[in-house]
Motif scaffolding. Structure first.
Motif, PDB file in Angstrom:
ATOM      1  N   GLN A   1      35.753  -3.348  41.978  1.00  0.00           N
ATOM      2  CA  GLN A   1      34.303  -3.517  42.090  1.00  0.00           C
ATOM      3  C   GLN A   1      33.926  -4.211  43.392  1.00  0.00           C
ATOM      4  O   GLN A   1      32.921  -3.864  44.020  1.00  0.00           O
ATOM      5  N   LEU A   2      34.730  -5.191  43.817  1.00  0.00           N
ATOM      6  CA  LEU A   2      34.473  -5.805  45.114  1.00  0.00           C
ATOM      7  C   LEU A   2      34.559  -4.752  46.208  1.00  0.00           C
ATOM      8  O   LEU A   2      33.703  -4.686  47.097  1.00  0.00           O
ATOM      9  N   LEU A   3      35.571  -3.905  46.138  1.00  0.00           N
ATOM     10  CA  LEU A   3      35.721  -2.844  47.143  1.00  0.00           C
ATOM     11  C   LEU A   3      34.527  -1.891  47.117  1.00  0.00           C
ATOM     12  O   LEU A   3      34.048  -1.462  48.166  1.00  0.00           O
ATOM     13  N   ALA A   4      34.034  -1.595  45.926  1.00  0.00           N
ATOM     14  CA  ALA A   4      32.877  -0.699  45.811  1.00  0.00           C
ATOM     15  C   ALA A   4      31.649  -1.323  46.457  1.00  0.00           C
ATOM     16  O   ALA A   4      30.895  -0.645  47.168  1.00  0.00           O
TER      17      ALA A   4
ATOM     18  N   GLN B   1      27.381  -7.511  52.689  1.00  0.00           N
ATOM     19  CA  GLN B   1      27.590  -7.548  54.139  1.00  0.00           C
ATOM     20  C   GLN B   1      28.247  -8.867  54.544  1.00  0.00           C
ATOM     21  O   GLN B   1      28.103  -9.885  53.864  1.00  0.00           O
ATOM     22  N   PRO B   2      28.983  -8.889  55.685  1.00  0.00           N
ATOM     23  CA  PRO B   2      29.625 -10.127  56.132  1.00  0.00           C
ATOM     24  C   PRO B   2      28.661 -11.303  56.198  1.00  0.00           C
ATOM     25  O   PRO B   2      27.548 -11.189  56.723  1.00  0.00           O
ATOM     26  N   CYS B   3      29.098 -12.435  55.640  1.00  0.00           N
ATOM     27  CA  CYS B   3      28.277 -13.643  55.560  1.00  0.00           C
ATOM     28  C   CYS B   3      29.191 -14.801  55.180  1.00  0.00           C
ATOM     29  O   CYS B   3      30.406 -14.637  55.045  1.00  0.00           O
ATOM     30  N   ARG B   4      28.608 -15.966  55.007  1.00  0.00           N
ATOM     31  CA  ARG B   4      29.359 -17.116  54.503  1.00  0.00           C
ATOM     32  C   ARG B   4      29.422 -17.002  52.981  1.00  0.00           C
ATOM     33  O   ARG B   4      28.385 -16.999  52.313  1.00  0.00           O
ATOM     34  N   ILE B   5      30.634 -16.881  52.426  1.00  0.00           N
ATOM     35  CA  ILE B   5      30.803 -16.577  51.008  1.00  0.00           C
ATOM     36  C   ILE B   5      31.876 -17.450  50.374  1.00  0.00           C
ATOM     37  O   ILE B   5      32.869 -17.801  51.020  1.00  0.00           O
TER      38      ILE B   5
ATOM     39  N   VAL C   1      39.855 -13.080  48.570  1.00  0.00           N
ATOM     40  CA  VAL C   1      39.690 -13.902  49.772  1.00  0.00           C
ATOM     41  C   VAL C   1      40.207 -13.153  50.990  1.00  0.00           C
ATOM     42  O   VAL C   1      39.538 -13.066  52.028  1.00  0.00           O
ATOM     43  N   ALA C   2      41.396 -12.586  50.877  1.00  0.00           N
ATOM     44  CA  ALA C   2      42.000 -11.851  51.992  1.00  0.00           C
ATOM     45  C   ALA C   2      41.178 -10.611  52.353  1.00  0.00           C
ATOM     46  O   ALA C   2      40.968 -10.317  53.533  1.00  0.00           O
ATOM     47  N   GLU C   3      40.708  -9.894  51.344  1.00  0.00           N
ATOM     48  CA  GLU C   3      39.915  -8.679  51.593  1.00  0.00           C
ATOM     49  C   GLU C   3      38.631  -9.019  52.338  1.00  0.00           C
ATOM     50  O   GLU C   3      38.246  -8.339  53.306  1.00  0.00           O
ATOM     51  N   LEU C   4      37.954 -10.076  51.896  1.00  0.00           N
ATOM     52  CA  LEU C   4      36.706 -10.480  52.542  1.00  0.00           C
ATOM     53  C   LEU C   4      36.960 -10.980  53.965  1.00  0.00           C
ATOM     54  O   LEU C   4      36.211 -10.649  54.890  1.00  0.00           O
ATOM     55  N   ALA C   5      38.025 -11.767  54.145  1.00  0.00           N
ATOM     56  CA  ALA C   5      38.352 -12.265  55.482  1.00  0.00           C
ATOM     57  C   ALA C   5      38.653 -11.102  56.428  1.00  0.00           C
ATOM     58  O   ALA C   5      38.233 -11.099  57.593  1.00  0.00           O
ATOM     59  N   GLN C   6      39.361 -10.110  55.938  1.00  0.00           N
ATOM     60  CA  GLN C   6      39.710  -8.946  56.758  1.00  0.00           C
ATOM     61  C   GLN C   6      38.463  -8.190  57.209  1.00  0.00           C
ATOM     62  O   GLN C   6      38.448  -7.584  58.278  1.00  0.00           O
ATOM     63  N   ARG C   7      37.405  -8.268  56.400  1.00  0.00           N
ATOM     64  CA  ARG C   7      36.183  -7.533  56.708  1.00  0.00           C
ATOM     65  C   ARG C   7      35.143  -8.386  57.437  1.00  0.00           C
ATOM     66  O   ARG C   7      33.981  -8.011  57.527  1.00  0.00           O
ATOM     67  N   GLY C   8      35.585  -9.544  57.935  1.00  0.00           N
ATOM     68  CA  GLY C   8      34.720 -10.327  58.801  1.00  0.00           C
ATOM     69  C   GLY C   8      33.858 -11.371  58.125  1.00  0.00           C
ATOM     70  O   GLY C   8      32.956 -11.939  58.758  1.00  0.00           O
ATOM     71  N   PHE C   9      34.109 -11.669  56.858  1.00  0.00           N
ATOM     72  CA  PHE C   9      33.356 -12.702  56.157  1.00  0.00           C
ATOM     73  C   PHE C   9      33.889 -14.088  56.508  1.00  0.00           C
ATOM     74  O   PHE C   9      35.078 -14.257  56.811  1.00  0.00           O
TER      75      PHE C   9
ATOM     76  N   LYS D   1      41.974 -15.471  58.698  1.00  0.00           N
ATOM     77  CA  LYS D   1      41.458 -16.828  58.684  1.00  0.00           C
ATOM     78  C   LYS D   1      40.510 -17.013  57.502  1.00  0.00           C
ATOM     79  O   LYS D   1      39.547 -16.258  57.342  1.00  0.00           O
ATOM     80  N   ALA D   2      40.789 -18.014  56.676  1.00  0.00           N
ATOM     81  CA  ALA D   2      39.916 -18.357  55.557  1.00  0.00           C
ATOM     82  C   ALA D   2      40.127 -19.824  55.217  1.00  0.00           C
ATOM     83  O   ALA D   2      41.232 -20.362  55.394  1.00  0.00           O
ATOM     84  N   GLU D   3      39.090 -20.459  54.737  1.00  0.00           N
ATOM     85  CA  GLU D   3      39.214 -21.834  54.252  1.00  0.00           C
ATOM     86  C   GLU D   3      39.633 -21.775  52.790  1.00  0.00           C
ATOM     87  O   GLU D   3      39.011 -21.077  51.991  1.00  0.00           O
ATOM     88  N   VAL D   4      40.692 -22.473  52.440  1.00  0.00           N
ATOM     89  CA  VAL D   4      41.182 -22.488  51.059  1.00  0.00           C
ATOM     90  C   VAL D   4      41.239 -23.939  50.597  1.00  0.00           C
ATOM     91  O   VAL D   4      41.903 -24.765  51.217  1.00  0.00           O
TER      92      VAL D   4
END
Length: 203
Positions: free
Chosen positions: A28-31, A39-43, A54-62, A87-90
């Motif tokens: 569903q996230l992929l959809a 759209q890319p944003c702070r999430i 987290v990795a999927e969103l980071a890869q797409r510029g979030f 790159k992601a904050e964890v």
């Protein structure tokens, strides 16, 4: 505190008893991403678990912040991102007390609410509202996990806990959130239950 402890979740990860983990990001996230609705944003991704979303969103510029209760989950998420060059904050944190330095434009909620004992749901819902900017979006999948003990005897059974859609409307009331009209997308889950996917907008 009612419900699963940090140690409970730590042991699940250590023993690899993570049946909820698809081994990849939620379809569903992929959809949502592929339709350009999200759209890319702070999430934020509370209850980030194995880190796939987290990795999927980071890869797409979030600009992603993954949160989890246990060291095992945050270490797994961080390792996945590092291995993928992302790159992601964890952050290891209790979502019931965590406060971001800056509000988020969006939150992806899939596995955290259903893992929290219902006694704490109102506190968690208030947190999500506070974390978001006005008009920010809560992209949520409500776990549908009906068990006989709950329907016949009123027992609270979980995790995962059943997120009845009527209860969710009380938890995320219209005065605080804009709800879309049903029907909502049904997302089949690996544990033979399913989720209802929708976007709530913070008022």
């Amino acid at each position: 505190m009612a419900g699963p402890t940090t140690q409970f979740w730590q042991e699940r990860f250590e023993k690899k008893e993570t049946g909820w983990d698809r081994g990849s990001a939620s379809p569903q996230l992929l959809a949502w991403l592929e339709s350009s609705e999200l759209q890319p944003c702070r999430i934020a991704v509370p209850g980030c678990g194995g880190g796939w979303e987290v990795a999927e969103l980071a890869q797409r510029g979030f600009d992603v912040t993954g949160l989890d209760y246990t060291a095992a989950a945050t270490e797994t998420t961080q390792a996945l991102c590092v291995a993928s060059g992302l790159k992601a904050e964890v952050v290891q944190a209790d979502v019931l007390s965590y406060q971001p330095e800056q509000k988020f434009a969006a939150i992806y909620e899939q596995t955290c609410l259903c893992a929290i004992h219902p006694e704490h749901w109102f506190d968690y819902a208030r947190q999500l509202h506070q974390w978001l900017e006005p008009q920010g979006s809560l992209w949520v999948l409500f776990m549908q996990m009906i068990r006989p003990g709950a329907t016949e005897e009123g027992q609270i059974q979980g995790p995962p806990y059943h997120c009845d859609i009527n209860a969710m409307r009380a938890l995320f009331p219209q005065k605080d959130w804009v709800w879309p009209k049903p029907p909502y997308t049904k997302v089949v889950h690996p544990n033979l239950s399913h989720e209802l996917a929708l976007r709530l907008v913070r008022r």
